[in-house]
Write an enzyme that holds these catalytic residues in place. Sequence first.
Site, PDB file in Angstrom:
ATOM      1  N   GLU A 133      95.436   4.259  57.511  1.00  0.00           N
ATOM      2  CA  GLU A 133      96.669   3.847  56.851  1.00  0.00           C
ATOM      3  C   GLU A 133      97.330   4.949  56.034  1.00  0.00           C
ATOM      4  O   GLU A 133      98.561   5.033  55.982  1.00  0.00           O
ATOM      5  CB  GLU A 133      96.398   2.630  55.937  1.00  0.00           C
ATOM      6  CG  GLU A 133      95.957   1.365  56.668  1.00  0.00           C
ATOM      7  CD  GLU A 133      97.046   0.780  57.544  1.00  0.00           C
ATOM      8  OE1 GLU A 133      98.232   1.132  57.356  1.00  0.00           O
ATOM      9  OE2 GLU A 133      96.713  -0.023  58.445  1.00  0.00           O
ATOM     10  N   SER A 181      80.439 -63.504  47.661  1.00  0.00           N
ATOM     11  CA  SER A 181      79.357 -63.805  46.718  1.00  0.00           C
ATOM     12  C   SER A 181      78.921 -62.610  45.889  1.00  0.00           C
ATOM     13  O   SER A 181      78.164 -62.768  44.931  1.00  0.00           O
ATOM     14  CB  SER A 181      78.157 -64.362  47.481  1.00  0.00           C
ATOM     15  OG  SER A 181      78.484 -65.595  48.074  1.00  0.00           O
TER      16      SER A 181
END
Length: 777
Positions: A85, A479
């Site tokens: 780079e 229940s």
Amino acid sequence: MLLLSFLGLTLFGLLIGFAAAGFIYFKYSQGLPDVRQLKDYQPSTISRVYSDNDELIAEFYIEKRILAPLKDIPTHLKQATLAVEDSNFYYHFGIDPKAIIRAMIKNFQAGHVVEGGSTITQQLSKTLFLSFERSLERKIREAILAIRMELVFTKDEILEMYLNQIYYGHGSYGVEAAARTYFGKPVKELTIAECALIAGLPKAPNHYSPYKNLEKSVNRRNHAIRRMAHNGFITEQEKEQALAEEVKLGQVADPVNKAPYFVEYIRQFIQEKYGTNKLYRDGLKIYTTLNYRSQVAAQKAVRDGLREADKRFGFRGPIQRVADLTHRESVDALLTKLNEEADLVDEEKGLFFEGNIIHGVVTRVRQDHANVYLGGAQGIIELEDMDWAREPNTRLDIRWSRIKNARHALSIGDVILAKLGQKQSASEWNLSLEQEPEVQAGLISLDPTNGHIKAMVGGYDFKKSQFNRATQAVRQPGSAFKPIIFAAAIEDGYTPASIVIDSPIIFKEKEDTFDKWKPVNFSEKFYGPTSLRTALTHSRNVVTIKLLQHTGVPKAVEVARRLGIDSSMANNLSIALGSSGVTLYELVKAYAVFANQGRRIEPVPIRFINNRQGDAIYYAETQTQQVISSGLAAIVTDLMKSVVDNGTGKKVRVLNRPIAGKTGTTNNYIDAWFMGYSPELVTGVWVGKDRDEPMGVNETGSRAAIPIWLQFMQEALAGKPVKSFPVSDEVVYMKVNPETGNAASFDDPKARLEMFLRDNLPMKAGEMEAILGNDNF
């Protein structure tokens, strides 16, 4: 004279150049950001979610970035980046004239752009501040920013920002995330060749991705390796070794999410409290209460239980059909597609491993078996492994309606799901017929002493339905609501030994809701004088309704509110049978009060949250409130122990430890529940269909919910010492006559021990006559 003229022209040219440069700088520097703000710059990073043992269970991010200090980044990765780079990075002032001239020459010779002249600093300034448009103006502004950055930051600071900021493909930003994405390991463990491969990606991440084009990726890597050697970063021997190294990639992993329903619950909490940006960009560390081992057990229990339950409802037929089995390539492509869409491939185990459920195509059917092609393997389903596959009928019990011929379920060309059993040869398996469940479930488990949520499952498959049935589904509890009614009655003066007459009762006045309502027990029988303990143990409906009638609906609702039930509740006696909808979350919270000696603690999903600097920004504040007496909690727990020991919850006795719990089943078998707890863990399970439709005959809480609850609790409590429920000093044990509920004499052969509140001891003989003389009690 000529010399003076030359010097004059040179000076004039310089002045013109400086003037032009000044004009360009003045024109294009307008509106540029102040690079000094990067001193406080914090790039978007991953927020991570951890279990109670600090295991990573989830990640949130927009940009997958894990910050790595420069000192932790391998020297070879820095050198590889510079080599491809910006080899003059440490020698220029933000722009590199030599590189620009060299790039111009190469691009002119090639006739198109083959090389760029941007420095690392320019690339960073573009990424941080500018757009990616290709224009002269953008390049000029980029250069100005680069020079400014060089004046404010050191070279190492710029390089560190670059290596943590740049995009490396597949959602990965920065070298640490790239190392984990491409090689499945931290950046500090990369080899020279791996460093070179990563360094070569920023130029064109998608183009050079080794997952997409390995050859181009290797060529780019090799270019980086040669550049490293050319610049003297590595020796010739290291270069040759790196060039010869085979690329060993990891797997492109999906975002980590090992507990999807719980993680989504966490996400909503944090997003509401802190906002989206903080959650997805600020690198939070979220330390939850979830126990990962328990969560895995919960997810498996829900999936296993739902598959087993769904088979009792019948076989809904093949997924699709293949008309022509001779085109094997087309069949293989179809099976691969279906398996990938269903996410059935385990990266470590592969597709074919015992217990996995995959797609197959039926190739032959006989009376007692079917042959199945699995794509790369074969299998046989014996009749006994598919005899559940009758036509769907919710009015039939699968036990009495199993098929006797494989042809009644399968045909050649049917695409089905099959579970791999034992392997018979290199490419042949024993199989069993499967189908994706239509029925759903929710499970929540928490520690009642501190409210910490240890497991949460909101359905069979989060990818197909994100609706969390553990926290969002409002369902009738049946229940499973009765312990709350019994708690209200005991607080109102009843005892576990109190006798209520289980006899027919008809409601036909005052409320249209009860116009000729005649409640019955599940067994459709009546049992006469019944103690509260017996009534709850065997889930007697009529006794529960009479209790509520005596204590009053407002009293029961008030107790429910104290326990943590927030959903709206009907103002009538039907709530005794769980007619008012609640969430599983609420019901677990309420049962936790009984397990925690009457203290209510709001469920806690998160212990604490740290920001990216490691500072705590959130601590869970445990909110504890004594909402019922410890004595009342102890009595209700003891009553529910009887449900497990002798009643509808007796399947869970195999745990061989103290357990209290209650089943719940609603009309037409639409909802099935089991709420149960040990001293250290409260767990609730709901099973049902998303639409309020019957599951099937006899799909009760005991049959549909307990197996899931039990499988989970066996794993969650494995290896833990057996504990007894805490004893309250507000209760005493006394002998009573079970037929009358009166205190028994010492020599009464029928007497048994019963638990009572100290200030509400059983009546003496004769004091119950008034109650027994009342037709309703």
